[in-house]
Motif scaffolding. Structure first.
Motif, PDB file in Angstrom:
ATOM      1  N   GLN A  39       0.731  -1.375  -0.140  1.00  0.00           N
ATOM      2  CA  GLN A  39       0.026   0.058   0.035  1.00  0.00           C
ATOM      3  C   GLN A  39       0.982   1.141   0.101  1.00  0.00           C
ATOM      4  O   GLN A  39       0.754   2.087   0.822  1.00  0.00           O
ATOM      5  N   THR A  40       1.813   1.490  -1.017  1.00  0.00           N
ATOM      6  CA  THR A  40       2.720   2.461  -1.135  1.00  0.00           C
ATOM      7  C   THR A  40       1.615   3.701  -1.237  1.00  0.00           C
ATOM      8  O   THR A  40       0.608   3.943  -1.899  1.00  0.00           O
ATOM      9  N   ARG A  41       2.245   4.823  -0.372  1.00  0.00           N
ATOM     10  CA  ARG A  41       1.561   6.239  -0.703  1.00  0.00           C
ATOM     11  C   ARG A  41       2.257   6.782  -1.603  1.00  0.00           C
ATOM     12  O   ARG A  41       3.314   6.990  -1.685  1.00  0.00           O
ATOM     13  N   LEU A  42       1.520   7.904  -2.266  1.00  0.00           N
ATOM     14  CA  LEU A  42       2.036   8.638  -3.605  1.00  0.00           C
ATOM     15  C   LEU A  42       1.948  10.056  -2.906  1.00  0.00           C
ATOM     16  O   LEU A  42       1.371  10.646  -1.966  1.00  0.00           O
ATOM     17  N   ARG A  43       2.937  10.911  -3.708  1.00  0.00           N
ATOM     18  CA  ARG A  43       2.945  12.183  -3.448  1.00  0.00           C
ATOM     19  C   ARG A  43       1.761  12.850  -4.043  1.00  0.00           C
ATOM     20  O   ARG A  43       1.448  12.535  -5.154  1.00  0.00           O
ATOM     21  N   ILE A  51       1.186  15.627  -5.852  1.00  0.00           N
ATOM     22  CA  ILE A  51       1.779  16.751  -6.569  1.00  0.00           C
ATOM     23  C   ILE A  51       1.100  18.098  -6.576  1.00  0.00           C
ATOM     24  O   ILE A  51       1.545  19.287  -6.702  1.00  0.00           O
ATOM     25  N   GLU A  52      -0.233  18.039  -6.879  1.00  0.00           N
ATOM     26  CA  GLU A  52      -1.158  19.149  -7.315  1.00  0.00           C
ATOM     27  C   GLU A  52      -1.706  19.824  -6.091  1.00  0.00           C
ATOM     28  O   GLU A  52      -2.353  20.789  -6.094  1.00  0.00           O
ATOM     29  N   ALA A  53      -1.471  19.309  -5.023  1.00  0.00           N
ATOM     30  CA  ALA A  53      -2.111  19.746  -3.667  1.00  0.00           C
ATOM     31  C   ALA A  53      -1.475  21.138  -3.328  1.00  0.00           C
ATOM     32  O   ALA A  53      -0.181  21.548  -3.593  1.00  0.00           O
ATOM     33  N   PRO A  54      -2.222  21.973  -2.368  1.00  0.00           N
ATOM     34  CA  PRO A  54      -1.397  23.067  -1.861  1.00  0.00           C
ATOM     35  C   PRO A  54      -0.454  22.463  -0.964  1.00  0.00           C
ATOM     36  O   PRO A  54      -0.404  21.705  -0.553  1.00  0.00           O
ATOM     37  N   LEU A  55       0.563  23.833  -0.483  1.00  0.00           N
ATOM     38  CA  LEU A  55       1.871  23.374   0.176  1.00  0.00           C
ATOM     39  C   LEU A  55       1.596  22.507   1.488  1.00  0.00           C
ATOM     40  O   LEU A  55       2.478  21.519   1.592  1.00  0.00           O
ATOM     41  N   PRO A  56       0.791  23.099   2.160  1.00  0.00           N
ATOM     42  CA  PRO A  56       0.441  22.082   3.335  1.00  0.00           C
ATOM     43  C   PRO A  56       0.347  20.519   3.232  1.00  0.00           C
ATOM     44  O   PRO A  56       0.945  19.737   3.767  1.00  0.00           O
ATOM     45  N   ASP A  57      -0.695  20.569   2.383  1.00  0.00           N
ATOM     46  CA  ASP A  57      -1.108  19.065   2.106  1.00  0.00           C
ATOM     47  C   ASP A  57       0.088  18.352   1.228  1.00  0.00           C
ATOM     48  O   ASP A  57       0.581  17.018   1.587  1.00  0.00           O
ATOM     49  N   TYR A  58       0.649  18.968   0.401  1.00  0.00           N
ATOM     50  CA  TYR A  58       1.878  18.392  -0.364  1.00  0.00           C
ATOM     51  C   TYR A  58       2.867  17.997   0.474  1.00  0.00           C
ATOM     52  O   TYR A  58       3.652  16.938   0.559  1.00  0.00           O
ATOM     53  N   LEU A  59       3.263  18.934   1.625  1.00  0.00           N
ATOM     54  CA  LEU A  59       4.359  18.599   2.348  1.00  0.00           C
ATOM     55  C   LEU A  59       4.040  17.350   3.178  1.00  0.00           C
ATOM     56  O   LEU A  59       4.851  16.715   3.442  1.00  0.00           O
ATOM     57  N   LEU A  60       2.795  17.236   3.900  1.00  0.00           N
ATOM     58  CA  LEU A  60       2.232  16.125   4.320  1.00  0.00           C
ATOM     59  C   LEU A  60       2.473  15.082   3.349  1.00  0.00           C
ATOM     60  O   LEU A  60       3.162  13.896   4.040  1.00  0.00           O
ATOM     61  N   SER A  61       2.307  15.020   2.190  1.00  0.00           N
ATOM     62  CA  SER A  61       2.287  13.781   1.409  1.00  0.00           C
ATOM     63  C   SER A  61       3.784  13.300   1.167  1.00  0.00           C
ATOM     64  O   SER A  61       4.259  12.368   1.291  1.00  0.00           O
ATOM     65  N   ARG A  62       4.534  14.361   1.202  1.00  0.00           N
ATOM     66  CA  ARG A  62       5.981  14.021   1.002  1.00  0.00           C
ATOM     67  C   ARG A  62       6.507  13.494   2.351  1.00  0.00           C
ATOM     68  O   ARG A  62       7.360  12.541   2.136  1.00  0.00           O
ATOM     69  N   SER A  63       6.076  13.730   3.371  1.00  0.00           N
ATOM     70  CA  SER A  63       6.663  13.336   4.572  1.00  0.00           C
ATOM     71  C   SER A  63       6.279  11.691   4.773  1.00  0.00           C
ATOM     72  O   SER A  63       7.161  11.058   5.611  1.00  0.00           O
TER      73      SER A  63
END
Length: 351
Positions: free
Chosen positions: A137-141, A143-155
């Motif tokens: 169950q790999t989580r993906l980045r 990419i198109e999200a606003p910065l807070p949600d994008y950084l959460l996805s990166r983490s």
């Protein structure tokens, strides 16, 4: 989309076939290893190339500041300990077997699922990449999200060691078991002898490493952590897949002993500041206090201030919490002697 062209590095052996992979890695870029193209080697010359690279990595890793620490440690060793370290070597596969059997990255951010495929293969259990991906169950980045949600996805992009353990168990139908060994904070362990002992017992190791530490001056800082199957260990060197490589022990140990943080490139941050989202949200992500402790909001505001100034230094990265822990997961066949030893082994002692 047309594949990008990659030229062989200057050190590439004359007469050896150069076949760069075009599969795109977790970062969305062609997979690379510290700036070099991750290539698929022809069988002819593989052993020679690895021997040359081993010498290069050995010299490189011991030219760094931690060389002195390593030498001091050896100076304090008893003669029998020195002999143990010098003789420590074990391989799951030969280099040629690894070249033939390794699984190339199966998808974006899917180095964990890729490692699970190879773990089960090493244990004699074949599963499809699709099944491994489904179970991990790999989580993906986002990419198109606003910065807070994008950084959460990166983490949390990719997978943690817990997902690998669960994924291997489910994909194998309960025939494989794993356990994670933390290497941060730093542990009192000689990495290569420790890995070699477990490999000789029949365990299959997977490293979870922060690839952003131990980067040589002048080389680009990778933008992700990485899971890699370890198919062998020898004095001063660790052999890995995805990509097929041999890395100096000191360098690997640095990456295996890292705090759970991730560096996000400046451009990846700034280009999302106009897509909505309040900066204050960066300090309250999922109630995780680490976002406030690292002052992620303050780091982003500093970048904005730097943009307003014509001159002056530029912060290269924003430092955010990461979901991953650095260390090694050992896998074995469920119910086997080595599996019992893995599950019953004590935690590695703190240094």
């Amino acid at each position: 989309m047309q594949a990008e062209k990659y030229e062989p590095p200057a050190s590439w052996p004359i007469g050896m076939e150069w076949r760069p992979r075009t599969t795109r890695g977790a970062s969305g870029r062609a997979p690379c290893y510290r700036g070099q193209c991750a290539c698929s080697l022809s069988v002819v010359g593989v052993s020679w190339w690895f021997s040359v690279r081993l010498k290069h990595q050995w010299k490189r890793s011991h030219n760094r500041a931690d060389r002195r620490l390593s030498q001091n440690r050896h100076a304090r060793m008893e003669p029998e300990d020195q002999e143990e370290e010098e003789e420590a070597a074990a391989m799951l596969w030969s280099i040629q077997e690894a070249e033939e059997r390794q699984t190339q990255q199966i998808g974006a951010s899917a180095c964990g699922a890729t490692a699970v495929v190879d773990v089960l293969k090493a244990l004699g259990l074949d599963v499809t990449p699709e099944e491994a991906e489904r179970c991990v169950q790999t989580r993906l980045r986002r990419i198109e999200a606003p910065l807070p949600d994008y950084l959460l996805s990166r983490s949390e992009a990719g997978a943690t060691h817990a997902q690998l353990i669960r994924g291997a168990r489910e994909a194998s139908g309960g025939k494989a078991v794993g356990r994670f060994f933390h290497l941060h904070p730093r542990r009192s362990v000689r990495l290569v002898p420790w890995l070699a002992r477990w490999i000789k017992k029949g365990a299959v190791p997977v490293a979870t490493m922060n690839m952003q530490v131990g980067v040589a001056d002048g080389e680009e800082v990778p933008d992700a952590w990485h899971h890699q199957l370890i198919f062998g260990a020898a004095p001063g060197a660790v052999f890995t897949t995805n990509p097929l490589d041999v890395v100096g022990e000191v360098e690997v140990h640095q990456r295996l002993c890292s705090d759970s943080v991730l560096l996000v490139r400046r451009d990846d941050v700034l280009q999302r500041l106009t897509s909505g989202g309040l900066l204050s949200d960066l300090s309250q992500i999922q109630g995780d206090p680490r976002w406030r402790q690292l002052d992620v909001e303050g780091q982003v505001r500093q970048m904005l201030l730097e943009e307003e100034l014509e001159d002056g230094p530029r912060t290269a990265h924003v430092r955010i919490p990461a979901a991953y822990s650095s260390g090694v997961t050992l896998f074995g066949p469920t119910g086997s002697d080595v599996a019992q030893q893995i599950l019953q082994a004590p935690e590695l002692p703190l240094l």
